[in-house]
Design a protein around this motif. Structure first.
Motif, mmCIF file in Angstrom:
data_model
loop_
_atom_site.group_PDB
_atom_site.id
_atom_site.type_symbol
_atom_site.label_atom_id
_atom_site.label_comp_id
_atom_site.label_asym_id
_atom_site.label_seq_id
_atom_site.Cartn_x
_atom_site.Cartn_y
_atom_site.Cartn_z
ATOM 1 N N ALA A 58 0.849 -1.190 0.000
ATOM 2 C CA ALA A 58 0.000 0.000 0.000
ATOM 3 C C ALA A 58 0.879 1.233 0.000
ATOM 4 O O ALA A 58 2.064 1.177 0.345
ATOM 5 N N GLU A 59 0.293 2.362 -0.392
ATOM 6 C CA GLU A 59 1.002 3.627 -0.350
ATOM 7 C C GLU A 59 0.582 4.402 0.898
ATOM 8 O O GLU A 59 -0.598 4.477 1.229
ATOM 9 N N LEU A 60 1.574 4.956 1.575
ATOM 10 C CA LEU A 60 1.321 5.741 2.775
ATOM 11 C C LEU A 60 1.881 7.134 2.527
ATOM 12 O O LEU A 60 3.096 7.340 2.473
ATOM 13 N N ARG A 61 1.009 8.090 2.341
ATOM 14 C CA ARG A 61 1.423 9.454 2.025
ATOM 15 C C ARG A 61 1.880 10.182 3.280
ATOM 16 O O ARG A 61 1.364 9.962 4.374
ATOM 17 N N ALA A 62 2.873 11.046 3.121
ATOM 18 C CA ALA A 62 3.406 11.793 4.258
ATOM 19 C C ALA A 62 4.068 13.064 3.768
ATOM 20 O O ALA A 62 4.572 13.140 2.642
ATOM 21 N N ASP A 63 4.067 14.079 4.637
ATOM 22 C CA ASP A 63 4.776 15.314 4.347
ATOM 23 C C ASP A 63 6.253 15.214 4.733
ATOM 24 O O ASP A 63 7.076 15.974 4.229
ATOM 25 N N LEU A 64 6.540 14.309 5.652
ATOM 26 C CA LEU A 64 7.910 14.117 6.103
ATOM 27 C C LEU A 64 8.135 12.636 6.378
ATOM 28 O O LEU A 64 7.339 12.001 7.076
ATOM 29 N N VAL A 65 9.212 12.090 5.824
ATOM 30 C CA VAL A 65 9.614 10.702 6.056
ATOM 31 C C VAL A 65 10.974 10.715 6.732
ATOM 32 O O VAL A 65 11.911 11.359 6.256
ATOM 33 N N ILE A 66 11.076 10.021 7.852
ATOM 34 C CA ILE A 66 12.342 9.927 8.592
ATOM 35 C C ILE A 66 12.782 8.477 8.606
ATOM 36 O O ILE A 66 12.056 7.600 9.095
ATOM 37 N N ASP A 67 13.960 8.222 8.065
ATOM 38 C CA ASP A 67 14.501 6.859 8.081
ATOM 39 C C ASP A 67 15.302 6.657 9.363
ATOM 40 O O ASP A 67 16.369 7.232 9.542
#
Length: 473
Positions: free
Chosen positions: A167-176
């Motif tokens: 699935a796709e999970l939309r986000a304004d910020l992704v932190i690895d």
């Protein structure tokens, strides 16, 4: 974050439920409407082992710089740790350390402090502090498999659950914050961002660790350590004993190739006697082992230089072991991650502008610079190290730091200068300040200690243990 108008509600996604992931969530929660943590495994409910953290069985402590950062992100965490049995250790007042240059003095004036606890307890306290915030949620048994977006902007992640479709999970910020298993280099390449530089410097050190029931009350008991010396012939070996919760000692022994510590429990204490001083072995004869021996060979220093990339997508930040891992003997990983999270929080508090996450990544890189210089600046001098050999400048610097360390055995000023850097509260460049250079030139102001320095009450406890051992022999 993206330069496009902020969507409502703004969402941050953190990849990994590690300490770095939890601290990242704490850093951003006041600047977004929700934070979702993606964790590949189940998270324990108490201070128990977390799947995917093999290093948790080895000794851990928080440096002063890390303690301050965690307390800033999660006020009250230190009190919770101490109430649960963690120990605050004054530096060097409550430390018995044999450095390559000699025994460090236990100065009565403590300039810094450490916190010693099991990794499971530290994880539990930090995790509980973060997850009590209703804005932060965790999706377990879920892996991020790809970044969404393009080379300009990351807009989320593609996820896969253990028992469900992608699935796709939309986000304004992704932190690895996924740690050593990070896939960010490959994900960036798929977005067309190439040219990522990386380093790996591996001393070949192996760790063997186990928990003991301490034979003495652990409250107020010092940290014990015997450090390796690159100048001595044969495989470098070292060890440490940390007092932790539950009246336990957490013991780790380390050895380089040709002298790796054993997995066999019966050989654990004999190996401790091969260290440069028999102190650890002598103490362990009075302690009761509580666990088997756990061994790891994953001790390499590895770093990705994300901050050097010309192109960095808005909406993406990497933190913690996803960016750099350190030889655990220097106890830097958690503290560096916490300090990076502080920088991320500060940048997010400013008006949103193009390149914000690139600036955040550069700030994370600057935090890593200091710890990286400390760890690799030591490891490259062991003959077993792979990845880099010391050049003339490295050897000159090592000679100076060794002289400063020898000076620190009998000079409070030199000891404080070194501790400021080791505690991640000052950059290594401060070691060549005029006053510190003069201290190194003058050398130790007191004669060297001939052996470990114990307080009278500690010595009485040890003498009592020896008498009991003699009576039962």
């Amino acid at each position: 974050m993206s330069t496009a108008p902020r969507r409502s509600p703004a969402r941050a996604v953190v990849i990994g439920g590690s300490i770095a992931g939890m601290l990242a969530a704490a850093a951003v929660r006041d600047h977004v409407d929700s934070v979702e943590i993606l964790e590949a495994h189940e998270l324990p409910e108490g201070p128990e082992p977390r799947t995917g953290v093999p290093q948790a069985v080895h000794i851990h402590f928080l440096q002063t710089g890390g303690i301050e950062a965690i307390e800033s992100l999660l006020p009250g965490s230190v009190d919770l740790l101490l109430a649960a049995g963690a120990h605050r250790i004054p530096v060097t007042s409550n430390m018995v350390i044999c450095s390559p240059e000699g025994w460090y003095r236990r100065w009565q004036r403590a300039t810094h402090s450490l916190i010693t606890a099991s990794r499971d307890l530290t994880d539990y306290i930090v995790r509980g502090q973060v997850l009590k915030d209703p804005r932060v949620t965790v999706r377990t048994h879920t892996r991020a498999i790809e970044l969404l977006g393009d080379r300009r902007t990351v807009t989320g992640v593609r996820i896969r659950t253990d028992h469900g479709p992608e699935a796709e999970l939309r986000a304004d910020l992704v932190i690895d914050a996924s740690g050593r298993a990070t896939r960010t280099p490959q994900w960036l390449a798929r977005l067309g961002i190439t040219g990522l530089a990386q380093d790996q410097i591996d001393s070949g050190l192996a760790y063997a660790s186990r928990f003991y029931l301490a034979p003495v009350p652990t409250r107020g008991w010092p940290v014990i350590g015997v450090q390796a010396s690159p100048s001595l012939p044969g495989p470098a070996n070292a060890g440490g004993i940390l007092p932790i919760e539950g009246d336990r000692w957490h013991v780790s022994l380390m050895g380089a190739p040709g002298g790796h510590p054993p997995r066999d429990a019966d050989a654990f204490e004999p190996f401790a006697r091969t260290l440069r001083h028999p102190l650890l072995a002598d103490l362990l004869t009075h302690a009761k082992p509580l666990t088997d021996v756990h061994v790891t060979h994953s001790t390499a220093n590895r770093r990705y230089y994300y901050e050097r990339l010309t192109h960095w997508p808005d909406g993406l930040v990497a933190l913690g072991d996803s960016v750099a891992t350190f030889n655990p003997t220097y106890a830097q990983g958690i503290s560096v991650a916490a300090q990076g999270a502080i920088d991320l929080r500060e940048l997010l508090s400013r008006p949103c502008a193009p390149g914000l996450t690139h600036r955040a990544q550069r700030a994370v890189g600057r935090r890593i610079d200091n710890a990286w210089a400390l760890a690799t600046g030591q490891d490259i001098h062991f003959p077993t190290t792979k990845g880099k050999s010391p050049n003339l400048a490295d050897r000159l610097l090592h000679r100076y730091v060794s002289r400063l360390s020898r000076t620190a055995t009998g000079s409070f000023h030199a000891a404080t200068a070194l501790t400021n850097v080791l505690a991640l509260q000052a950059p290594p460049t401060t070691l060549i300040s005029p006053s510190t250079l003069v201290a190194a030139l003058l050398g130790p102001l007191r004669p060297p200690l001939k052996g470990p320095q114990f307080a009278p009450a500690e010595r009485n406890l040890l003498n009592g243990l020896d008498k009991v051992a003699e009576a039962s022999a």
